[in-house]
Every structure is written in structure tokens, then in C-alpha cells.
Design a protein around this motif. Structure first.
Motif, mmCIF file in Angstrom:
data_model
loop_
_atom_site.group_PDB
_atom_site.id
_atom_site.type_symbol
_atom_site.label_atom_id
_atom_site.label_comp_id
_atom_site.label_asym_id
_atom_site.label_seq_id
_atom_site.Cartn_x
_atom_site.Cartn_y
_atom_site.Cartn_z
ATOM 1 N N VAL A 194 -24.067 -57.036 -87.348
ATOM 2 C CA VAL A 194 -25.412 -56.496 -87.140
ATOM 3 C C VAL A 194 -25.292 -55.172 -86.401
ATOM 4 O O VAL A 194 -24.223 -54.831 -85.877
ATOM 5 C CB VAL A 194 -26.292 -57.477 -86.330
ATOM 6 C CG1 VAL A 194 -26.504 -58.764 -87.108
ATOM 7 C CG2 VAL A 194 -25.678 -57.765 -84.958
ATOM 8 N N ASP A 195 -26.384 -54.416 -86.352
ATOM 9 C CA ASP A 195 -26.333 -53.109 -85.706
ATOM 10 C C ASP A 195 -26.391 -53.235 -84.180
ATOM 11 O O ASP A 195 -26.649 -54.303 -83.626
ATOM 12 C CB ASP A 195 -27.430 -52.184 -86.222
ATOM 13 C CG ASP A 195 -28.831 -52.721 -85.976
ATOM 14 O OD1 ASP A 195 -29.036 -53.481 -85.015
ATOM 15 O OD2 ASP A 195 -29.740 -52.373 -86.755
ATOM 16 N N ALA A 249 -28.459 -52.036 -82.001
ATOM 17 C CA ALA A 249 -29.768 -52.349 -81.428
ATOM 18 C C ALA A 249 -30.001 -53.861 -81.404
ATOM 19 O O ALA A 249 -30.522 -54.404 -80.419
ATOM 20 C CB ALA A 249 -30.870 -51.660 -82.231
ATOM 21 N N THR A 250 -29.596 -54.535 -82.456
ATOM 22 C CA THR A 250 -29.740 -55.995 -82.509
ATOM 23 C C THR A 250 -28.845 -56.663 -81.482
ATOM 24 O O THR A 250 -29.249 -57.639 -80.824
ATOM 25 C CB THR A 250 -29.406 -56.506 -83.918
ATOM 26 O OG1 THR A 250 -30.298 -55.898 -84.866
ATOM 27 C CG2 THR A 250 -29.531 -58.014 -84.000
ATOM 28 N N LEU A 251 -27.620 -56.154 -81.322
ATOM 29 C CA LEU A 251 -26.724 -56.714 -80.317
ATOM 30 C C LEU A 251 -27.335 -56.605 -78.925
ATOM 31 O O LEU A 251 -27.259 -57.553 -78.128
ATOM 32 C CB LEU A 251 -25.383 -55.992 -80.341
ATOM 33 C CG LEU A 251 -24.458 -56.262 -81.531
ATOM 34 C CD1 LEU A 251 -23.212 -55.387 -81.442
ATOM 35 C CD2 LEU A 251 -24.061 -57.739 -81.574
ATOM 36 N N ASP A 301 -30.456 -56.522 -78.062
ATOM 37 C CA ASP A 301 -31.550 -57.487 -77.911
ATOM 38 C C ASP A 301 -31.023 -58.917 -77.788
ATOM 39 O O ASP A 301 -31.629 -59.753 -77.108
ATOM 40 C CB ASP A 301 -32.513 -57.382 -79.098
ATOM 41 C CG ASP A 301 -33.357 -56.122 -79.033
ATOM 42 O OD1 ASP A 301 -33.588 -55.623 -77.914
ATOM 43 O OD2 ASP A 301 -33.768 -55.629 -80.100
ATOM 44 N N ARG A 302 -29.887 -59.201 -78.454
ATOM 45 C CA ARG A 302 -29.312 -60.542 -78.345
ATOM 46 C C ARG A 302 -28.780 -60.816 -76.942
ATOM 47 O O ARG A 302 -28.816 -61.955 -76.464
ATOM 48 C CB ARG A 302 -28.186 -60.699 -79.364
ATOM 49 C CG ARG A 302 -28.665 -60.885 -80.791
ATOM 50 C CD ARG A 302 -27.497 -61.084 -81.744
ATOM 51 N NE ARG A 302 -27.962 -61.317 -83.106
ATOM 52 C CZ ARG A 302 -27.146 -61.470 -84.156
ATOM 53 N NH1 ARG A 302 -25.821 -61.412 -83.979
ATOM 54 N NH2 ARG A 302 -27.637 -61.681 -85.363
#
Length: 266
Positions: A213-214, A216-218, A220-221
Motif C-alpha cells: 500500500v502507499d 499515506a495508508t501506512l 494511517d495504519r
């Protein structure tokens, strides 16, 4: 992939060109194939011929320009008679047509490396007007030992790529320093803060490179709702503060590249 055949001359051997050459030698390039020409006669690795003037009665198969862009008009007239099969340039902001008009060559390839090429983990953006697959293969043979080597198909985008990848390591280094200094502000010792900041960026970068995943997703995770990471991200995300800062940073670098390109056209 083997290195290009024939003599390779480097005109200038500063930090970037020197890092590239040392990496090539570590990956098997024969030092006897290389000649470095600098004003001082210093900076070439052991085993490489180092001169202060061009060798008489010799021509290179590959000629690489590794000096400062602002020196182009002083240096180019001394090279115009060489007519190498391949002209490589790491001069930021200097377009292929400006290079070809000053130094005739079989083909011109722009290369924009960044500093991690020294350890084989860099980015070397490539551009050429040549459709000859042998030209592209020769450029890739020199670029791939340095890290990833993407082709930029539109030269108008080369300044933007330079701003992001070429200048990017300096921006990352500044972020590491800022992260460490912020830790010191919270009471962590300078040595410990520096070690933690370096390890954090190294690990996060490696994780992002291998993630499905990108980034930005990391982010947020990692940030649980109501947790401490989310509170910190809220500062960076407020009014797109970090995004706007990075956009301004890259725009300034791209603008300077375009200014140097305009100067080289004159």
C-alpha cells in the motif's frame, strides 16, 4: 549487464561523479578503462588515471560531464573536438539540445543521480532523444549498479524529477535532523535522539519500499484513533502543513533547475 566498452572519461569528479565512479569500480568496472580530468588532478580513486588536461591523441567512447552546470560554457569548448559515441551529463538543468550544440556526440543522455548511488541504493533518472536501443542499454548499464534507473520520456518533466529524487536526499537529511532536534527538545540526549531518528527513518523507508500500500495508508495504519501518533499527525496534516511545505520545497528546486536550463540556452 556489462559496462560499456571503450575508454570512459569523466570531466570533473566532485561528490556525485566521484560517488558514481566508486560504485562502478566496486561493481567491476576496470579502472584502466577510466580517465578522470580535473583542474586539481585530485579526487580520482586509486588505479584510475587522473589528469589535469585532456590526453593528447586520444578520444573516449563515453564522455561524462561531472562538473558544475555553471562551468559548462568554460569547459565545453575544450571538449567539442572529441565527438564521443555517448555523451553523459549529470549537469542539473542543462537540456540535451544545449549539450548537443556545444559537444557533438553520437548520442546524448542526461543522468540525474542522487547521493545514495554511492551505496547502490540511489535513483538515477535518465533521458535521451535517441531511439537507439544500444544507447539506452549503455546508459542503463552504468545506471543500474547505482540503484533504480527510471527513464523520463518527457524532458520537460526532468527538472521536476530532479527536484524530487535528485534533491530529495538533502530534504530527508534535514527531516532526520529536525526529528532528532525535536527529540532533544523533549529531553532525549543528542546522541540518542540522532540514533533513534536515523533508525526510525531507515526502518520506515524499508517498510514503505516493501509494502503493498502507499505511504499515506501506512501512516494511517500506524495512527490509532485518539492515540499519540494520531495527535502528532494532526499537526502535520492541519491545513496540509507538511504537504504545502514539501510542495514549496520541490517547486523552489524545480524553478532553479529551469533557471539554469534557460542560462544554458543562451
Amino acid at each position: 549487464m556489462s559496462f560499456p566498452e571503450g575508454p570512459i572519461w569523466l570531466i570533473g569528479c566532485g561528490n556525485m561523479a566521484g560517488a558514481m565512479l566508486r560504485r562502478w569500480l566496486a561493481c567491476g568496472l576496470d579502472p584502466r578503462q577510466v580517465t578522470v580530468v580535473t583542474r586539481s588532478g585530485r579526487g580520482a580513486p586509486d588505479g584510475v588515471r587522473s589528469l589535469t588536461t585532456l590526453p593528447a591523441d586520444e578520444v573516449p567512447a563515453t564522455l561524462m560531464l561531472g562538473f558544475k552546470p555553471q562551468q559548462l560554457d568554460d569547459v565545453a569548448p575544450t571538449l567539442a573536438h572529441l565527438r564521443p559515441a555517448l555523451l553523459l551529463s549529470i549537469l542539473a538543468g542543462v537540456e540535451t539540445r544545449a549539450l548537443a550544440s556545444r559537444i557533438p556526440a553520437g548520442a546524448v543522455v542526461r543522468m540525474m543521480p542522487n547521493l545514495p548511488v554511492a551505496i547502490g541504493q540511489g535513483v538515477t533518472a535518465l533521458f535521451t532523444n535517441s531511439a537507439d536501443p544500444d544507447v539506452r542499454a549503455a546508459a542503463e548499464a552504468l545506471a543500474t549498479p547505482l540503484g533504480i534507473a527510471p527513464w523520463v520520456e518527457d524532458e520537460d518533466r526532468f527538472d521536476a524529477v530532479t527536484a524530487l529524487a535528485g534533491c530529495g536526499p538533502a530534504f530527508v537529511f534535514r527531516f532526520i535532523d529536525a526529528l532528532a532536534q525535536a527529540g532533544v527538545g523533549l529531553g532525549i540526549s543528542p546522541d540518542m535522539a540522532q540514533r533513534l531518528a536515523l533508525a526510525t527513518v531507515d526502518g520506515a523507508g524499508a517498510m514503505a519500499m516493501n509494502a503493498q500500500v502507499d505511504a499515506a495508508t501506512l501512516a494511517d495504519r500506524v495512527a490509532s484513533p485518539g492515540g499519540s501518533t494520531r495527535e502528532g499527525l494532526n499537526v502535520l496534516d492541519a491545513d496540509n502543513a507538511l504537504l504545502r511545505m514539501m510542495a514549496d520545497t520541490l517547486a523552489a528546486s524545480e524553478r532553479r533547475n529551469r533557471e539554469m536550463a534557460a542560462a544554458a540556452r543562451r
